[in-house]
Motif scaffolding. Structure first.
Motif, short mmCIF file in Angstrom:
data_model
loop_
_atom_site.label_atom_id
_atom_site.label_comp_id
_atom_site.label_asym_id
_atom_site.label_seq_id
_atom_site.Cartn_x
_atom_site.Cartn_y
_atom_site.Cartn_z
N ASP A 18 33.25 20.27 43.39
CA ASP A 18 33.87 19.28 44.59
C ASP A 18 34.19 20.60 46.25
N GLY A 19 34.28 22.15 45.85
CA GLY A 19 34.59 23.03 46.56
C GLY A 19 36.25 23.58 46.98
N ARG A 20 36.65 22.72 46.47
CA ARG A 20 38.54 23.07 47.32
C ARG A 20 38.92 23.46 45.89
N LEU A 21 38.08 24.35 45.45
CA LEU A 21 38.44 26.10 45.12
C LEU A 21 37.24 26.51 44.28
N ALA A 22 37.50 27.97 44.82
CA ALA A 22 36.27 28.95 45.03
C ALA A 22 36.64 30.14 44.53
N VAL A 23 35.29 30.46 44.22
CA VAL A 23 35.61 32.04 43.92
C VAL A 23 35.31 33.33 44.34
N LEU A 24 35.99 34.29 44.99
CA LEU A 24 35.17 35.37 45.58
C LEU A 24 34.05 35.95 45.01
N PRO A 25 33.09 36.62 45.26
CA PRO A 25 31.91 37.18 44.63
C PRO A 25 32.96 38.25 44.00
N PRO A 26 32.24 38.77 42.75
CA PRO A 26 33.09 40.67 42.39
C PRO A 26 32.66 41.39 43.08
N VAL A 27 33.46 41.54 44.32
CA VAL A 27 32.35 42.79 44.87
C VAL A 27 34.07 43.50 46.14
N PHE A 28 35.12 42.68 45.05
CA PHE A 28 35.87 43.96 45.48
C PHE A 28 36.62 44.78 44.71
N LYS A 29 37.53 45.45 45.22
CA LYS A 29 38.16 47.22 44.80
C LYS A 29 38.93 46.42 44.88
N HIS A 30 40.02 46.61 43.50
CA HIS A 30 41.66 46.67 43.84
C HIS A 30 42.17 47.81 44.34
N TYR A 31 42.61 47.59 44.88
CA TYR A 31 44.07 48.87 45.64
C TYR A 31 45.60 47.95 45.13
N GLY A 32 46.19 49.22 45.39
CA GLY A 32 48.09 48.86 45.07
C GLY A 32 48.25 48.92 43.77
N LEU A 33 49.97 49.25 43.74
CA LEU A 33 50.86 48.69 42.43
C LEU A 33 49.87 47.39 41.65
N HIS A 34 50.57 46.24 42.67
CA HIS A 34 50.13 44.90 41.88
C HIS A 34 48.54 44.20 41.80
N THR A 35 48.11 44.36 40.38
CA THR A 35 46.84 43.78 39.63
C THR A 35 46.72 42.49 40.38
N LYS A 36 48.32 41.94 39.89
CA LYS A 36 48.32 40.61 39.98
C LYS A 36 49.22 39.59 41.38
N PHE A 37 48.27 38.75 42.27
CA PHE A 37 49.55 38.55 43.11
C PHE A 37 48.39 37.54 43.17
N CYS A 38 49.69 36.32 44.58
CA CYS A 38 49.32 35.06 44.22
C CYS A 38 50.23 34.58 45.89
N GLY A 39 49.80 33.75 46.45
CA GLY A 39 49.98 33.74 47.79
C GLY A 39 49.85 32.34 49.07
N PRO A 40 50.10 32.05 49.82
CA PRO A 40 49.54 31.16 51.11
C PRO A 40 48.86 32.05 51.72
N ALA A 41 47.16 32.06 52.19
CA ALA A 41 47.33 31.90 53.04
C ALA A 41 47.08 32.60 54.17
#
Length: 164
Positions: A18-41
């Motif tokens: 229903d669109g309340r959860l979406a996945v960004l296309p795999p076009v983003f490259k990773h930078y910085g030490l944290h490969t895993k992060f989360c939080g409010p936008a």
């Protein structure tokens, strides 16, 4: 922080439907030490101008993720090493840039997660143009202020509410 974007997707098929959860296309490259992060936008809409990005990262992040809609421009960088240090020192969990970064060697030493389309050596303009706290479009996915961002090595998902 214990989560996996794959588990979030597997555990929430109805939200994906229903669109309340979406996945960004795999076009983003990773930078910085944290490969895993989360939080409010916290959202910004700018175009080849990072004055508002700097001003936002100079404020306490309180574990939020700065989501920058740079219009997908790959002609200038919106985030560099100094801004990654600001994000790290001011408690931002991460930065997602629908655009480019620079000073990647410096960013990669910072305790923050960064996703961007790529790197570009040219700095941004400094006119102070842009908007804050509005619904933005990141690579075809709408992101509203307060949506939850979850990023790891498998990708980035955007949820309407906190799931983990």
């Amino acid at each position: 922080m214990t989560f996996a974007t794959t588990d979030i997707c597997d555990d929430n098929p109805g939200l994906l439907e229903d669109g309340r959860l979406a996945v960004l296309p795999p076009v983003f490259k990773h930078y910085g030490l944290h490969t895993k992060f989360c939080g409010p936008a916290v959202t910004l809409k700018v175009f080849e101008d990072n004055v508002l990005v700097r001003a936002t990262l100079e404020t306490p992040g309180n574990g939020s993720v700065l989501v920058v809609d740079g219009g997908g421009s790959i002609r200038r960088a919106l985030v560099g090493g100094q801004l990654a240090v600001l994000a790290q020192n001011n408690g931002w969990a991460g930065i997602i840039v629908n655009g480019c970064v620079r000073d990647t060697d410096e960013i990669n030493t910072c305790s923050v997660g960064v996703r961007a389309l790529g790197a570009h050596p040219q700095r941004s303009a400094r006119k102070g143009e842009g908007e804050r706290n509005l619904r933005v479009n990141i690579a075809g996915v709408p992101v509203s202020p307060g949506n939850w961002i979850y990023a790891d090595n498998d990708g980035v998902v955007v949820a309407e509410q906190q799931l983990i």
